[in-house]
Design an enzyme around this catalytic site. Structure first.
Site, PDB file in Angstrom:
ATOM      1  N   LYS A  95      -6.567   3.523  14.132  1.00 48.42           N
ATOM      2  CA  LYS A  95      -6.394   4.933  13.736  1.00 48.42           C
ATOM      3  C   LYS A  95      -6.423   5.029  12.208  1.00 48.42           C
ATOM      4  CE  LYS A  95      -2.052   6.553  13.479  1.00 48.42           C
ATOM      5  NZ  LYS A  95      -1.619   7.134  12.186  1.00 48.42           N
ATOM      6  N   ASN A  96      -5.710   4.107  11.546  1.00 45.04           N
ATOM      7  CA  ASN A  96      -5.547   4.214  10.092  1.00 45.04           C
ATOM      8  C   ASN A  96      -6.743   3.713   9.306  1.00 45.04           C
ATOM      9  OD1 ASN A  96      -3.133   5.400  10.569  1.00 45.04           O
ATOM     10  ND2 ASN A  96      -1.869   3.654   9.962  1.00 45.04           N
ATOM     11  N   CYS A 151       7.972  14.015   6.098  1.00 47.17           N
ATOM     12  CA  CYS A 151       7.915  13.882   7.559  1.00 47.17           C
ATOM     13  C   CYS A 151       9.187  13.138   7.968  1.00 47.17           C
ATOM     14  CB  CYS A 151       6.657  13.148   7.986  1.00 47.17           C
ATOM     15  SG  CYS A 151       6.733  11.392   7.668  1.00 47.17           S
ATOM     16  N   ARG A 153       7.405  11.103   1.429  1.00 45.09           N
ATOM     17  CA  ARG A 153       5.957  10.885   1.419  1.00 45.09           C
ATOM     18  C   ARG A 153       5.252  11.640   0.278  1.00 45.09           C
ATOM     19  NH1 ARG A 153       4.545   9.372   6.755  1.00 45.09           N
ATOM     20  NH2 ARG A 153       2.670   8.462   5.870  1.00 45.09           N
ATOM     21  N   ASP A 178       5.026  -0.422   9.873  1.00 42.13           N
ATOM     22  CA  ASP A 178       4.635   0.242  11.129  1.00 42.13           C
ATOM     23  C   ASP A 178       4.970  -0.587  12.353  1.00 42.13           C
ATOM     24  OD1 ASP A 178       1.588   1.826   9.881  1.00 42.13           O
ATOM     25  OD2 ASP A 178       3.713   2.225   9.578  1.00 42.13           O
ATOM     26  N   ARG A 207      -0.344  10.547  19.202  1.00 45.60           N
ATOM     27  CA  ARG A 207      -1.056  10.637  17.918  1.00 45.60           C
ATOM     28  C   ARG A 207      -1.714   9.309  17.567  1.00 45.60           C
ATOM     29  NH1 ARG A 207       2.042  13.539  13.139  1.00 45.60           N
ATOM     30  NH2 ARG A 207       0.080  12.854  12.244  1.00 45.60           N
TER      31      ARG A 207
HETATM   32  C1  EPZ Z   1      -0.142   4.741   5.331  1.00 40.70           C
HETATM   33  O1  EPZ Z   1       0.615   5.870   4.962  1.00 40.70           O
HETATM   34  C2  EPZ Z   1      -0.214   4.749   6.849  1.00 40.70           C
HETATM   35  N1  EPZ Z   1      -0.899   5.965   7.289  1.00 40.70           N
HETATM   36  C3  EPZ Z   1       1.205   4.693   7.429  1.00 40.70           C
HETATM   37  O2  EPZ Z   1       1.081   4.621   8.837  1.00 40.70           O
HETATM   38  C4  EPZ Z   1       1.885   3.426   6.930  1.00 40.70           C
HETATM   39  O3  EPZ Z   1       3.214   3.412   7.395  1.00 40.70           O
HETATM   40  C5  EPZ Z   1       1.864   3.398   5.393  1.00 40.70           C
HETATM   41  O4  EPZ Z   1       0.514   3.530   4.921  1.00 40.70           O
HETATM   42  C6  EPZ Z   1       2.453   2.116   4.824  1.00 40.70           C
HETATM   43  O5  EPZ Z   1       1.750   1.019   5.323  1.00 40.70           O
HETATM   44  C7  EPZ Z   1      -2.246   6.016   7.236  1.00 40.70           C
HETATM   45  O6  EPZ Z   1      -2.913   5.078   6.814  1.00 40.70           O
HETATM   46  C8  EPZ Z   1      -2.901   7.273   7.727  1.00 40.70           C
HETATM   47  P1  EPZ Z   1       1.815   4.805   1.365  1.00 40.70           P
HETATM   48  P2  EPZ Z   1       0.664   6.320   3.412  1.00 40.70           P
HETATM   49  O7  EPZ Z   1       1.190   5.808   0.464  1.00 40.70           O
HETATM   50  O8  EPZ Z   1      -0.622   5.983   2.745  1.00 40.70           O
HETATM   51  C9  EPZ Z   1       5.246   5.918  -1.694  1.00 40.70           C
HETATM   52  C10 EPZ Z   1       1.512   5.178  11.061  1.00 40.70           C
HETATM   53  O9  EPZ Z   1       2.526   4.943  11.704  1.00 40.70           O
HETATM   54  N2  EPZ Z   1       4.248   6.788  -2.328  1.00 40.70           N
HETATM   55  O10 EPZ Z   1       1.265   3.413   1.387  1.00 40.70           O
HETATM   56  O11 EPZ Z   1       1.135   7.715   3.363  1.00 40.70           O
HETATM   57  C11 EPZ Z   1       5.625   6.410  -0.293  1.00 40.70           C
HETATM   58  O12 EPZ Z   1       6.640   7.370  -0.360  1.00 40.70           O
HETATM   59  C12 EPZ Z   1       1.620   5.691   9.644  1.00 40.70           C
HETATM   60  O13 EPZ Z   1       0.333   4.991  11.465  1.00 40.70           O
HETATM   61  C13 EPZ Z   1       4.602   7.478  -3.488  1.00 40.70           C
HETATM   62  O14 EPZ Z   1       5.736   7.379  -3.964  1.00 40.70           O
HETATM   63  O15 EPZ Z   1       1.804   5.371   2.849  1.00 40.70           O
HETATM   64  C14 EPZ Z   1       6.075   5.149   0.386  1.00 40.70           C
HETATM   65  O16 EPZ Z   1       7.424   4.895   0.038  1.00 40.70           O
HETATM   66  C15 EPZ Z   1       3.057   6.055   9.295  1.00 40.70           C
HETATM   67  N3  EPZ Z   1       3.677   8.280  -4.077  1.00 40.70           N
HETATM   68  C16 EPZ Z   1       5.190   4.061  -0.240  1.00 40.70           C
HETATM   69  O17 EPZ Z   1       4.659   4.633  -1.442  1.00 40.70           O
HETATM   70  C17 EPZ Z   1       2.403   8.416  -3.580  1.00 40.70           C
HETATM   71  O18 EPZ Z   1       1.592   9.155  -4.180  1.00 40.70           O
HETATM   72  C18 EPZ Z   1       4.038   3.617   0.633  1.00 40.70           C
HETATM   73  O19 EPZ Z   1       3.383   4.799   1.065  1.00 40.70           O
HETATM   74  C19 EPZ Z   1       2.060   7.703  -2.404  1.00 40.70           C
HETATM   75  C20 EPZ Z   1       3.000   6.883  -1.807  1.00 40.70           C
END
Ligand code: EPZ
Length: 418
Positions: free
Chosen positions: A22-23, A117, A122, A305, A397
């Site tokens: 999915k991701n 969320c 996020r 995850d 989802r």
């Molecule tokens: C991706 O989310 C995945 N989703 C998530 O999977 C997964 O849990 C996550 O990466 C971590 O591996 C998709 O790929 C669609 P991040 P993403 O940006 O990109 C902080 C699932 O279950 N951050 O890597 O949104 C953030 O708050 C989903 O399939 C900032 O501070 O995660 C978090 O603490 C859930 N500022 C950390 O970085 C930003 O601009 C990692 O988030 C972006 C992120």
């Protein structure tokens, strides 16, 4: 709202086919907006709700999208809307992934500011800072991000956190920028590599994907390509946990075992037999589970995850384990529900301590987010009696036909229209 009814206690045995990730599919669909001519054809796309949502969104913007059984074809000659509306973004945060492609190809994008969320705030500040570094002007107004750039310019981008979709968004923007871009502290997930493979097949010039330093030489146009989506490592991990928690023996087909090495190492340490093959993975129980400690981390560390699923395992392991969640600030929503089933879990902040119990009791429980839902299904598979998992739209989802796949290997599970 649908729910799952599970009568636990059956060891699972047999083969499970794992779908495409999915991701990896979500950014790949967004990349379809970058092709000036030709079709982007994505194979091995999972039939899950988030994919249907993203396809609907691309059509809303004017792209031609054809969804088949296991592939999607995108043609985006001319878009008539460059906007991601609130009522769509709030249902799927990954909609933010159109920001890079729209900015790169059309010089404009208006995307609803994604809210938080269940698992955390996020923020998307790192996405926006990266586009500003590439010369975009970003205005936040009325809950919308409005981004403009006559043409993005290559830049040096140091990411404060290795954000997965941030890296993907910026990589797609940089693909059509003027000059070269270097992203440091880039996310290293296999989904990043998969997106880079697709973009390069479309004519981009990207190197270093999979490492923390990615270089992108901007080009003037990208064209259609055909690409097979990488297997879903989180789905793989979920069914591996299902074999382990039920004391069963499952062979997972169509997988890349090397993409979940950190989790498989922990499974082995807990006493489970792990036998990887070229495109399959056999997981067989060797007796009671031993407790092990886990700290989640960005790839190649233990995936956040998979944290909820692994916690379900540790609920019935011998001994006490500690699980530390370092990526998201509120990813223990499954704890209260597992406790309703008799689990002995205490947590403070991001550290949970799990004392194994000799068995869980079936109960009505509530799904709260995608991976927490999977954790409750796993607990239901081993619990004595019947477990009702409510609000499984969360599960749909990211998991395709989970009750069919589990029934086929012996689980007593059915979906009820509530
Ligand atoms: C991706 O989310 C995945 N989703 C998530 O999977 C997964 O849990 C996550 O990466 C971590 O591996 C998709 O790929 C669609 P991040 P993403 O940006 O990109 C902080 C699932 O279950 N951050 O890597 O949104 C953030 O708050 C989903 O399939 C900032 O501070 O995660 C978090 O603490 C859930 N500022 C950390 O970085 C930003 O601009 C990692 O988030 C972006 C992120």
């Amino acid at each position: 709202m649908d729910r799952l009814v599970i009568d636990g206690g059956v060891p699972l045995n047999g083969d499970v086919h794992i779908d495409g990730a999915k991701n990896a599919s979500l950014p790949a669909l967004a990349a379809g907006l970058l092709a000036e001519q030709g079709d982007v054809i994505l194979e091995n796309v999972p039939r899950v709700v988030d994919i249907r949502t993203m396809c609907r969104f691309l059509k809303h913007m004017g792209a031609e999208v054809e969804e088949n059984e296991e592939s999607v074809r995108i043609r985006s000659r001319e878009l008539n809307r460059l906007e991601a509306p609130y009522d769509l973004v709030r249902t799927m945060r990954a909609s933010i992934l159109v920001l890079g492609p729209l900015l790169a190809r059309y010089g404009y994008a208006k995307v609803s500011f994604p809210g938080g969320c269940a698992i955390g705030a996020r923020p998307v500040n790192l996405h926006l800072d990266g586009f500003k570094a590439m010369g975009a002007s970003i205005n936040l107004q009325g809950g919308y991000i409005e981004a403009r750039a006559s043409r993005l310019k290559g830049a040096e981008i140091d990411l404060e956190m290795a954000t997965v979709t941030g890296t993907e968004n910026l990589m797609m923007g940089a693909a059509l920028a003027e000059g070269s871009t270097r992203i440091r502290n880039a996310a290293r997930e296999p989904e990043i590599v998969d997106l880079a493979d697709l973009l390069n097949a479309m004519g981009a010039r990207i190197s270093g994907a999979g490492s923390s330093r990615i270089e992108i030489q901007g080009v003037t146009r990208l064209v259609g390509a055909t690409h097979r989506i990488v297997p879903d490592r989180i789905e793989t991990a979920t069914y591996a946990a299902a074999a382990a928690i039920t004391g069963g023996d499952l062979t997972l087909r169509g997988v890349r075992a090397e993409h979940l090495a950190s989790m498989l190492k922990k499974l082995s340490e807990s006493g489970v037999k792990v036998e990887p093959g070229p495109d399959h993975l056999r997981i067989s129980s060797q007796g009671p589970l031993q407790s092990v400690d886990v700290i989640t981390a960005p790839y190649p560390g233990f995936p956040t995850d998979v944290q909820a699923q692994f916690m379900a395992l540790m609920c019935v392991a011998d001994g006490t384990s500690r699980i530390q969640e370092t990526v998201f600030e509120n990813r223990f929503m499954h704890v209260a529900e597992l406790r309703r089933m008799g689990a002995d879990i205490r947590y403070r902040g991001s550290l949970a301590r799990i004392r194994g119990v000799d068995g869980l009791e079936g109960a009505p429980v509530m799904a709260t987010d995608l991976r927490a839902s999977a954790s409750l299904v796993l607990a239901g598979l081993v619990a004595r009696g019947t477990t009702l998992v409510n609000r499984i739209y969360h599960l749909d989802r990211g998991y395709c036909r989970i009750e069919e796949k589990l029934s086929r290997v012996g689980a007593r599970i059915r979906r009820e229209k509530a």
